[in-house]
Design a protein around this motif. Sequence first.
Motif, PDB file in Angstrom:
ATOM      1  N   ALA A   1      64.285 -19.101  16.830  1.00  0.00           N
ATOM      2  CA  ALA A   1      64.645 -20.186  15.907  1.00  0.00           C
ATOM      3  C   ALA A   1      66.158 -20.353  15.896  1.00  0.00           C
ATOM      4  O   ALA A   1      66.903 -19.369  15.931  1.00  0.00           O
ATOM      5  CB  ALA A   1      64.145 -19.871  14.499  1.00  0.00           C
ATOM      6  N   SER A   2      66.605 -21.605  15.825  1.00  0.00           N
ATOM      7  CA  SER A   2      68.043 -21.881  15.859  1.00  0.00           C
ATOM      8  C   SER A   2      68.620 -21.944  14.454  1.00  0.00           C
ATOM      9  O   SER A   2      67.908 -21.991  13.454  1.00  0.00           O
ATOM     10  CB  SER A   2      68.311 -23.213  16.558  1.00  0.00           C
ATOM     11  N   GLU A   3      69.939 -22.037  14.429  1.00  0.00           N
ATOM     12  CA  GLU A   3      70.670 -22.356  13.210  1.00  0.00           C
ATOM     13  C   GLU A   3      70.520 -23.853  12.953  1.00  0.00           C
ATOM     14  O   GLU A   3      69.904 -24.564  13.747  1.00  0.00           O
ATOM     15  CB  GLU A   3      72.140 -22.007  13.408  1.00  0.00           C
ATOM     16  N   GLY A   4      71.112 -24.326  11.886  1.00  0.00           N
ATOM     17  CA  GLY A   4      71.149 -25.756  11.629  1.00  0.00           C
ATOM     18  C   GLY A   4      72.342 -26.395  12.317  1.00  0.00           C
ATOM     19  O   GLY A   4      73.421 -25.805  12.392  1.00  0.00           O
TER      20      GLY A   4
ATOM     21  N   GLY B   1      79.799 -15.400  22.392  1.00  0.00           N
ATOM     22  CA  GLY B   1      79.401 -14.487  21.330  1.00  0.00           C
ATOM     23  C   GLY B   1      78.711 -15.146  20.148  1.00  0.00           C
ATOM     24  O   GLY B   1      78.258 -14.464  19.234  1.00  0.00           O
ATOM     25  N   GLN B   2      78.629 -16.470  20.155  1.00  0.00           N
ATOM     26  CA  GLN B   2      77.987 -17.181  19.046  1.00  0.00           C
ATOM     27  C   GLN B   2      76.468 -17.037  19.131  1.00  0.00           C
ATOM     28  O   GLN B   2      75.878 -17.146  20.206  1.00  0.00           O
ATOM     29  CB  GLN B   2      78.364 -18.663  19.083  1.00  0.00           C
ATOM     30  N   ILE B   3      75.843 -16.796  17.984  1.00  0.00           N
ATOM     31  CA  ILE B   3      74.385 -16.689  17.937  1.00  0.00           C
ATOM     32  C   ILE B   3      73.774 -18.071  18.141  1.00  0.00           C
ATOM     33  O   ILE B   3      74.125 -19.022  17.449  1.00  0.00           O
ATOM     34  CB  ILE B   3      73.922 -16.104  16.591  1.00  0.00           C
ATOM     35  N   ILE B   4      72.839 -18.182  19.097  1.00  0.00           N
ATOM     36  CA  ILE B   4      72.184 -19.467  19.350  1.00  0.00           C
ATOM     37  C   ILE B   4      70.705 -19.437  18.980  1.00  0.00           C
ATOM     38  O   ILE B   4      70.057 -20.478  18.962  1.00  0.00           O
ATOM     39  CB  ILE B   4      72.364 -19.928  20.812  1.00  0.00           C
TER      40      ILE B   4
END
Length: 110
Positions: A28-31, A74-77
């Motif tokens: 599941a992604s972020e918004g 490094g960003q959470i996807i």
Amino acid sequence: MGKFVITTRKNDEFQFNLKAGNGQVILASEGYKTKAACENGIESVKKNSQEDGRYDRLEAKNGKPYFNLKAGNGQIIGTSEMYESVAARENGIESVKKNAHDATVDDQTS
């Protein structure tokens, strides 16, 4: 074959879920503020999901294993569900690797 499903949250942000062939959500992604940014997130999952080093294997406060998929910066996807065991988490990671690369996109926002 897997598919990415794009939906809109109550706050009008876009999000995607990666579903396995059986329909289960495996990531599941972020918004995202824009649909274009959400679509870029999907492309990032397709690209980064094949590299084992992009997965952070974590444990929630309640002891349940889960993982985050990170981009090169490094960003959470994407974030997985909580699993009952480390082995189940590893199966989840393998499912993302298998399903993300050639998954179709189902845009349910329009």
